[in-house]
Design an enzyme around this catalytic site. Structure first.
Site, PDB file in Angstrom:
ATOM      1  N   GLU A 113       9.131  -1.657  19.448  1.00  0.00           N
ATOM      2  CA  GLU A 113       9.778  -0.446  19.947  1.00  0.00           C
ATOM      3  C   GLU A 113       9.271   0.070  21.285  1.00  0.00           C
ATOM      4  O   GLU A 113      10.000   0.772  21.984  1.00  0.00           O
ATOM      5  CB  GLU A 113       9.632   0.662  18.884  1.00  0.00           C
ATOM      6  CG  GLU A 113      10.270   0.343  17.559  1.00  0.00           C
ATOM      7  CD  GLU A 113      11.780   0.146  17.678  1.00  0.00           C
ATOM      8  OE1 GLU A 113      12.426   0.954  18.376  1.00  0.00           O
ATOM      9  OE2 GLU A 113      12.291  -0.827  17.088  1.00  0.00           O
ATOM     10  N   SER A 383       5.570  24.934 -43.726  1.00  0.00           N
ATOM     11  CA  SER A 383       4.324  25.413 -44.319  1.00  0.00           C
ATOM     12  C   SER A 383       3.133  25.402 -43.381  1.00  0.00           C
ATOM     13  O   SER A 383       2.069  25.928 -43.732  1.00  0.00           O
ATOM     14  CB  SER A 383       3.984  24.574 -45.559  1.00  0.00           C
ATOM     15  OG  SER A 383       4.899  24.860 -46.593  1.00  0.00           O
TER      16      SER A 383
END
Length: 725
Positions: A113, A383
């Site tokens: 680049e 329970s």
């Protein structure tokens, strides 16, 4: 005058006229030339002036001021096992320091680049020329005209609008940034934001997308693959365009040789590396399985502690959770193994909390990351809720040795409460009633509490049950009023997360810690935003109450189909079921239990929680079935290799006042104090049966004491007399 003179005079006159004519002609040309020169000067000076004004006016942010959307990761307590990611809509990005990017990858990007990056002033005339030539010759590999600085400025500051104004702003920012930032800062910012295909922004995210490893581990060949994709990420995808991607890869490597950063001999031996199948990778897969539920809890907790959505989506957070992978793996495995033999719509919720801190060490809410979270679902507890009524009784001075009738009991509205098998065992101590889970004994016990059902609710809230739930502004209440008698039998809904929290409070001898998932939060730069401090906790019930309750719960695991923990490790537990209307079937089955190190709540039911849950043989599911098996396997796996710890020996409950004020003189009969018990390790556990067996028959209980046709008083135990109506 002579002819010669005349001739000379005429010649001089003609010459003067000629010069005058040329002068006049030159004067006529000079305004045009000046106009051209003025125009040229304007073309040069005006943009230069505009540039200078813009240069002075534009303000380039400091590197740390420019934020970009990036992924935040959620880890287990080991800080390395990733549980989930938070991916912002802008894409998959993870920031890394420049030092973690291999130098050859940096060079590859420059070769692709901006080969003059280290020397240019933010723009490049030669790069621009190469781009023009490439356009004229049709050679796209020649490169673009923008430098790396310009590309970063476009992505971070000015956008990608196609206009001369935007391009001019890009140029000004690029030059000024080059003068104000170091080249290393610019390169690091670029490498962390550039798009590299596969929904990956930045080299760290791209490294995982293409090679399934951190960028720091990339080879030079692999780094060149990433650099080669920058120009045209979609068109140069290795799996769809192998020829184009390899051609660009070769261009990058050859450029590195030209730059003098890659030896030609090394370049000659390089082969294009294999990349990851893009179908096997999703940048937006935030979590899988039950990790999706953990992620949801973490996100809610981050918001609660003040870490904003902007922080999460822009600062690349590393969130370390409380999840212990040994416990988590054991829990997930135990759930999957046990549910595999049940009906297709069987579901489970499991939560494990560390008593001394409140840390959630294991969490299972289901297999669908975006589905219903059964660990956080409000469900009838059956329970298991008896422990809260018993804790309230102990706190009011009713000891475990108190004897209660277990025969059927009538409630207002012609409601008759019986035990699970319809029978009873006469009078039994509260410790035995808890072990055998006598509904009737606990209904009578609750009537003897100072404020009956409200005391059960208040104790549950004190120990850690949520006071409100989504859609339920107030829990454990009957439309805001005192709860019904069935609260002690699990009539009202609670979550596995809350059950584990309350159990952890008891296992911590009555000291509550807020349950939490988030241990530590830091940014991608290492800044610590949050560190959990456990603190001393809050005492919610006295030690003697917690110790007595835990002692009553200790025999239950072994009593529940032999699910005592491995190695004789002591535990305190309770089973529970909730029936499906009057069908005789159960829809909720529970096992909750703790050691001093870990408290775990397990729920098993169906997906919609409106149909019956059956065991592997098609029979009724009880808490002593799959829930107890899941609980045991989860706890054994989580605690394997850890020291065996014991509960404290309970002190006496000697602050009672005799028959409670709310009693009727028949429910509660004080018994002589039980001798102190020293708990020793149990013998090695026998091999588990290969088939599920029904719960063992209840142990013989004292014969019922007849109450009809009795005199005014009766001595029921040596030295203990009660008044009869």
């Amino acid at each position: 005058m002579s002819d010669k003179q005349n001739s000379s005079s005429s010649s001089t006159s003609g010459s003067s006229q000629a010069k005058g004519a040329r002068s006049a002609k030159g004067q006529r040309r000079r305004p045009w030339l000046l106009a051209v020169l003025g125009a040229l000067a304007a073309l040069i000076l005006l943009p230069l002036g505009v540039f200078l004004v813009a240069y002075v006016t534009f303000d380039v942010p400091e590197p740390e001021e420019l934020t970009s959307a990036q992924v935040s990761s959620i880890y287990a307590s080991d800080s390395s096992t990733e549980l989930a990611r938070v991916v912002p809509p802008e894409g998959n990005r993870r920031q890394v320091p420049l030092e973690e990017v291999p130098e050859q990858l940096q060079n590859a990007v420059l070769a692709a680049e901006d080969r003059e990056f280290w020397t240019n002033q933010g723009f490049s005339f030669t790069g621009f020329g190469r781009a023009v030539i490439g356009q004229l010759t049709g050679n796209p590999s020649a490169g673009g005209g923008s430098t790396i600085t310009q590309q970063y400025v476009k992505n971070a500051l000015v956008g990608d609008e196609h206009s001369y104004v935007r391009k001019a702003r890009e140029l000004v920012y690029s030059v000024k940034m080059t003068n104000e930032w170091s080249k290393e800062e610019i390169l690091a910012a670029y490498l962390n934001t550039v798009y590299l295909g596969r929904n990956a922004y930045g080299v760290e995210a791209a490294s995982h997308a293409y090679f399934d490893k951190p960028v720091s581990q990339l080879s030079p060949e692999e780094g060149a693959v990433l650099a080669a994709t920058i120009q045209l990420p979609s068109q140069l995808e290795p799996w769809t365009n192998p020829e184009g991607s390899q051609s660009r890869w070769n261009y990058v490597l050859d450029g590195m040789v030209e730059m003098g950063v890659l030896p030609a001999a090394e370049r000659a031996g390089m082969q294009y590396p294999e990349t990851r199948d893009p179908a096997a990778y999703s940048a937006y897969t935030e979590a899988t399985g039950t990790n999706g539920m953990i992620k949801n809890h973490v996100m809610a907790e981050l918001e609660k502690i003040g870490i904003t959505e902007t922080d999460v989506t822009t600062r690349g957070l590393r969130v370390t959770t409380t999840i212990d992978m040994q416990a988590q793996n054991a829990t997930v495995d135990s759930v999957r193994n046990n549910l595999s033999s049940l009906q297709e719509d069987a579901r489970a919720g499991v939560v494990s909390v560390e008593p001394g801190t409140g840390a959630v060490r294991a969490y299972y809410g289901g297999e669908d990351a975006a589905g219903w979270d059964y660990g956080n679902a409000a469900l009838q507890t059956g329970s298991t809720f008896k422990i809260f009524g018993l804790a309230a009784a102990l706190q009011q001075g009713i000891p475990l040795s108190a004897v209660y009738d277990s025969s059927p009991v009538a409630l207002p509205g012609n409601i008759v409460v019986t035990n699970w098998d319809g029978g009873g065992a006469g009078y039994s101590t509260l410790a035995e009633a808890l072990k055998q889970s006598f509904n009737t004994s606990f209904i009578r016990l609750q009537e003897d509490l100072n404020n009956t059902t409200q005391d059960t609710a208040d104790m549950a809230h004190a120990l850690g049950m949520a006071k409100s739930l989504p859609g339920v502004p107030a829990t454990l209440t009957e439309n805001g009023a005192q709860p019904y008698d069935g609260i002690i039998l699990g009539q009202y809904q609670s979550r596995p997360l809350d059950m584990a929290t309350a159990l952890a409070t008891l296992a911590n001898r009555g000291v509550w810690h807020e349950t939490y998932f988030v241990e530590r939060v830091e940014t991608s730069t290492g800044e610590v935003l949050f560190q959990h401090e456990a603190g001393a906790g809050e005492r919610r019930v006295s030690e003697v109450v917690a110790d007595n309750l835990l002692s009553a719960m200790q025999p239950i695991a072994a009593y529940s189909n032999g699910n005592a923990l491995a190695g004789g490790r002591p535990s305190a537990s309770k089973t529970g079921t909730a029936q499906l209307g009057d069908t005789g079937r159960n829809k909720d089955a529970w096992m909750i239990g703790a050691t001093p190190q870990l408290a775990t709540a397990v729920w098993v039911g169906t997906a919609d929680n409106t149909s019956a849950i059956y065991n592997a043989w098609g029979g009724n599911m009880f808490g002593s079935g799959s829930p107890a098996s899941i609980w045991k396997a989860s706890m054994d796996g989580a605690l394997e290799g850890k020291e065996i710890e014991y509960f404290a020996t309970p002190g006496p409950i000697n602050f009672g006042t005799g028959i409670p004020a709310g009693g009727n003189g028949l429910s509660y009969m004080p018994a002589p104090p039980a001798p102190a018990t020293t708990y020793a390790p149990a013998p090695e556990e026998e091999p588990e049966p290969t088939e599920e067996e029904p719960a063992p028959a209840p142990e013989p209980a004292p014969a019922p004491i007849p109450v009809p046709d009795l005199p005014d008083t009766m001595e029921i135990l040596p030295g203990v007399t009660i008044n009869l109506p």
